[in-house]
Design a protein around this motif. Structure first.
Motif: not given
Length: 131
Positions: A90-105
């Motif tokens: 994520r810090q390298a800018g290759l992926i993004a994330s989104e928290r949905r409830g307990t899990w992160v996608y």
């Protein structure tokens, strides 16, 4: 023709509509100091086999995203270690994330991988090396 081979069409000199590549390639001209400093962390993030596998798993997932709960079992590593590797991607800018409830996608940021591909692509005018 792949996306990486498509040139960006600009107005060109005097509005000629000539095509110019969007990014200079590593093989066309040396990187300047700023370009190298910007690209180095991305390549460093990809320099680890676990992170490279994680990126591949995320990028190849149907639907374009994957839950961390589906990534962790593929490795003989603890969940905090997997989370650390994902954080570096994520810090390298290759992926993004989104928290949905307990899990992160997680999902791939195609612009980042397209840029890497463009930097590493041989210019179209460059003949293929002889075998």
């Amino acid at each position: 023709m792949s996306k990486q081979e498509l040139p960006v069409v600009s107005a060109g000199p005097a509005g000629t509509g000539t095509a110019e590549p969007c990014c200079p390639t590593l093989l066309a001209a040396p990187l300047d100091e700023d370009q190298a400093a910007e690209l180095a962390p991305v390549f460093k993030a990809l320099g680890d086999p676990v992170r490279l596998r994680l990126l591949s798993m995320i990028a190849s997932r149907a639907g374009g995203e994957v839950c961390v709960c589906d990534l962790t079992p593929a490795f003989a590593l603890s969940q905090p270690t997997i989370s650390h590797h994902l954080k570096l991607l994520r810090q390298a800018g290759l992926i993004a994330s989104e928290r949905r409830g307990t899990w992160v996608y997680y999902r791939l940021l195609p612009a980042a991988t397209d840029r890497l591909a463009a930097v590493l692509t041989r210019p179209a005018t460059d003949p293929a090396p002889a075998s």
